[in-house]
Design a protein around this motif. Sequence first.
Motif, short mmCIF file in Angstrom:
data_model
loop_
_atom_site.label_atom_id
_atom_site.label_comp_id
_atom_site.label_asym_id
_atom_site.label_seq_id
_atom_site.Cartn_x
_atom_site.Cartn_y
_atom_site.Cartn_z
N ALA A 421 0.83 -1.21 0.00
CA ALA A 421 0.00 0.00 0.00
C ALA A 421 0.86 1.25 0.00
O ALA A 421 0.57 2.22 -0.71
N LEU A 422 1.92 1.24 0.79
CA LEU A 422 2.81 2.40 0.86
C LEU A 422 3.46 2.66 -0.50
O LEU A 422 3.53 3.81 -0.96
N TYR A 423 3.91 1.60 -1.15
CA TYR A 423 4.56 1.77 -2.46
C TYR A 423 3.55 2.15 -3.53
O TYR A 423 3.89 2.83 -4.50
N PHE A 424 2.31 1.71 -3.39
CA PHE A 424 1.27 2.09 -4.34
C PHE A 424 0.94 3.58 -4.20
O PHE A 424 0.76 4.27 -5.21
N LEU A 425 0.89 4.05 -2.98
CA LEU A 425 0.49 5.44 -2.73
C LEU A 425 1.63 6.44 -2.89
O LEU A 425 1.38 7.61 -3.20
N CYS A 426 2.87 6.01 -2.68
CA CYS A 426 4.00 6.94 -2.64
C CYS A 426 5.12 6.49 -3.58
O CYS A 426 5.38 5.29 -3.71
N HIS A 427 5.77 7.46 -4.18
CA HIS A 427 6.91 7.15 -5.04
C HIS A 427 8.03 6.49 -4.22
O HIS A 427 8.48 7.04 -3.22
N ASN A 428 8.43 5.31 -4.65
CA ASN A 428 9.51 4.56 -3.98
C ASN A 428 9.21 4.31 -2.51
O ASN A 428 10.13 4.13 -1.71
N GLY A 429 7.93 4.30 -2.15
CA GLY A 429 7.57 4.04 -0.76
C GLY A 429 7.92 5.16 0.19
O GLY A 429 7.88 4.98 1.41
N ASP A 430 8.22 6.35 -0.35
CA ASP A 430 8.60 7.49 0.48
C ASP A 430 7.35 8.28 0.85
O ASP A 430 6.71 8.89 -0.02
N HIS A 431 7.00 8.28 2.13
CA HIS A 431 5.76 8.94 2.56
C HIS A 431 5.80 10.46 2.35
O HIS A 431 4.76 11.11 2.42
N LYS A 432 6.98 10.98 2.08
CA LYS A 432 7.09 12.42 1.79
C LYS A 432 6.82 12.72 0.32
O LYS A 432 6.79 13.89 -0.08
N LYS A 433 6.61 11.66 -0.49
CA LYS A 433 6.38 11.84 -1.93
C LYS A 433 5.13 11.08 -2.37
O LYS A 433 5.21 10.13 -3.17
N PRO A 434 3.97 11.48 -1.86
CA PRO A 434 2.75 10.76 -2.25
C PRO A 434 2.37 10.99 -3.71
O PRO A 434 2.56 12.08 -4.25
N ARG A 435 1.85 9.94 -4.36
CA ARG A 435 1.36 10.07 -5.73
C ARG A 435 -0.01 10.75 -5.76
O ARG A 435 -0.37 11.38 -6.74
N PHE A 436 -0.77 10.58 -4.70
CA PHE A 436 -2.12 11.12 -4.61
C PHE A 436 -2.23 11.93 -3.32
O PHE A 436 -1.60 11.60 -2.32
N ASP A 437 -3.04 12.97 -3.36
CA ASP A 437 -3.28 13.70 -2.11
C ASP A 437 -4.72 13.58 -1.63
O ASP A 437 -5.08 14.14 -0.60
N HIS A 438 -5.56 12.81 -2.37
CA HIS A 438 -6.91 12.53 -1.88
C HIS A 438 -7.38 11.21 -2.47
O HIS A 438 -7.22 10.97 -3.68
N LEU A 439 -7.95 10.36 -1.64
CA LEU A 439 -8.57 9.11 -2.06
C LEU A 439 -10.07 9.22 -1.85
O LEU A 439 -10.52 9.66 -0.79
N VAL A 440 -10.86 8.82 -2.85
CA VAL A 440 -12.32 8.86 -2.76
C VAL A 440 -12.87 7.46 -3.03
O VAL A 440 -12.59 6.87 -4.08
N ALA A 441 -13.64 6.93 -2.10
CA ALA A 441 -14.34 5.67 -2.29
C ALA A 441 -15.83 5.96 -2.42
O ALA A 441 -16.40 6.64 -1.56
N ILE A 442 -16.45 5.48 -3.48
CA ILE A 442 -17.88 5.68 -3.67
C ILE A 442 -18.53 4.32 -3.94
O ILE A 442 -18.18 3.64 -4.90
N GLU A 443 -19.42 3.93 -3.05
CA GLU A 443 -20.10 2.62 -3.14
C GLU A 443 -19.07 1.52 -3.40
O GLU A 443 -19.14 0.74 -4.35
N ARG A 444 -18.08 1.49 -2.50
CA ARG A 444 -17.02 0.49 -2.57
C ARG A 444 -17.15 -0.43 -1.36
O ARG A 444 -17.29 0.04 -0.22
N SER A 445 -17.12 -1.75 -1.58
CA SER A 445 -17.22 -2.70 -0.48
C SER A 445 -16.21 -2.36 0.61
O SER A 445 -15.03 -2.14 0.34
N GLY A 446 -16.69 -2.30 1.85
CA GLY A 446 -15.84 -1.92 2.96
C GLY A 446 -15.63 -3.07 3.94
O GLY A 446 -16.57 -3.83 4.24
N ARG A 447 -14.44 -3.17 4.46
CA ARG A 447 -14.07 -4.25 5.36
C ARG A 447 -14.74 -4.08 6.72
O ARG A 447 -14.66 -2.99 7.32
N ALA A 448 -15.39 -5.12 7.20
CA ALA A 448 -16.03 -5.10 8.52
C ALA A 448 -15.01 -5.41 9.61
O ALA A 448 -13.85 -5.74 9.33
N SER A 449 -15.45 -5.32 10.84
CA SER A 449 -14.52 -5.49 11.97
C SER A 449 -13.94 -6.90 12.04
O SER A 449 -12.87 -7.11 12.61
#
Length: 627
Positions: A421-449
């Motif tokens: 997940a970190l490598y998907f969201l950030c360049h080279n897994g660097d949290h200081k270099k995110p590829r995205f600055d907002h994630l939007v989920a719309i009618e997406r199956s959500g994990r229960a407890s």
Amino acid sequence: MFQAWQGIRSLTNSIQRYPVQRLVCVKATTIRPCSGYQQANVVILHKSLADDFEAFCHANPSPLPLLYRSQPGEWGCPPLAADADIRVDCPQYCVFKDGLLVSRVSSLMSYSGQLQDMVSFYLGCSFSFERTLQKAGVPVRNVEQNCNVSMFRTSLQCRGVGQFQCPMVVTMRPVPEEKLDLVAQITHLTPLAHGGPIHIGDPAVLGIQDVSRPEYGDPVALGPGDVPAFWACGVTGVEAVQSCKPPLAFTHSPGCMFLTDRQDSSVFASTSTPEPDQCPLTFSISQQPLHFSVASKAVVQSIRDLEKIIGEDPGERGIRALFVQDELLRSCLSLSHSSSVLITTGFPTHYTHNPPEETDGPPGAIAIAATLQALQKEVAIVTDHRALEMNQRIMEDAVKKGVIKTAVPLLSYQGNSPDSALYFLCHNGDHKKPRFDHLVAIERSGRASDGNYYNMRGVNIKHLVDPIDDLFTTASTIPGISTTGIGDGGNELGMGKVKEAVREHMPNGSLIACDVAADFAITAGVSNWGGYGMACALYILSLCPIHQRYLHKGLGQPHPPTQDQHQAWAASLPSVAKEEEMLSILVQHGVRSGKTGTLGMEVDGLTFHPTHSDLIIKLRDRTSQRK
């Protein structure tokens, strides 16, 4: 002896010019509100540079609100003060040679010869609104602490003109959070004193690493509950002089202002109660980093109206129990500040059919993406790997049919390793270099407890769902990435923010409730409606001058959108024709209605006409009122 005589002459001139009640201000600095008189920054340049500097001021009116430009060799400034003499009327001056500060002096009398060929610029100053803030009950910390205001060189580049190319300087004032609206409203009405704040929150957003070490002025301590608020500052003129490197130039010494004869009330554009279009309101949009945004009261009400429309519950599912006011507004404010957005959708509720997807979600996702594209944001969609080819065909058809102008890149995520997940969201897994600055989920199956994924009937569909939830949980640990969930039942990704309400009020709530929270949880009668409402809200924000000025940090001239921009934004909005076409495309690909499983023109058991079409018309009618 000559310098002593100059000091005596300066004081004598001040006594002759200023009323007795203003003498307290004519001293080493003018950091205190000076008995209600407007103050000014000063820049003095050779006449050959004057036209470019005036153009530079007009190109950057927030840091450099021009009050008066003198003629060459003119000591006075009749519109601002009677009997003024710029050579002696500032408590202290900076002398620059080839862009370097070489000395600080209390008088420019010894430079009278050179000043014959120089032009003085008088620029508005934020000290002019401090007394009004105090009268309104707002603590002004630099005054309380008996020090100058903090001034910082930012990473924001002013709009350059000729040889004038420099970063903007800002002042910082700590403001109690509960006073932010009041402060924004008071200072918004002072365009000649820099106007409203250009940023509220984390200094690092402006490239400021340490608020205890200002480039100019003094450190000002924040009190408990204070939020740092930043205004454009006339000391930007000092940076401009240094960037231009003229053989000789002068400015006031920061904090040592020119004092005019004008009452400080003269900086206010209006003394009456402002209209809703001219009344800013502030909203927290992020805690990591701390970030507030601003929009006009009129725009806020319009988006609240949209939120009410999308919250209609024709299916009588009881979704109002999940409603949190202003989630749509705050999410869209955050999206407006974003540059790259990742959207996810897909709820495989029909586990006995192929494909198992439902018609709620993809239309809303496409509507959001279309408006974000029109606003020049980068957009991508992530979906389940098993559905990737089908979604690519749907996207191609949506482009062909004019539902969206440009195809959105489609991605998949399987989460094959702990740091995927970190490598998907950030360049080279660097949290200081995110590829995205907002994630939007719309009618997406959500994990229960319990780690499973459930439809509203309580059936576990985990075998059909990729772990896209991991992107949201990881995003919550990365500063600068915000998240939004849009749902209509509480089992959707992001609705974990209201999971207690889901467990208490929704059927099977204790089993199906999504456990993964988003920063913003938007509840809608049908999730697609949340997507339509988001698109309309983003459009409304794009037409709000108060928000747009804040979004651009006060840089450049405020201009309304061009006709082409306006047309492109309006064309991106959901319409009855486009959404009917989009639903038809889904049906052609075998996608069924969520509640009934019908392969036809319905979503969640509600036929497109009249239920969905009527709601789209309501949204468009409310949105068109803001044109």
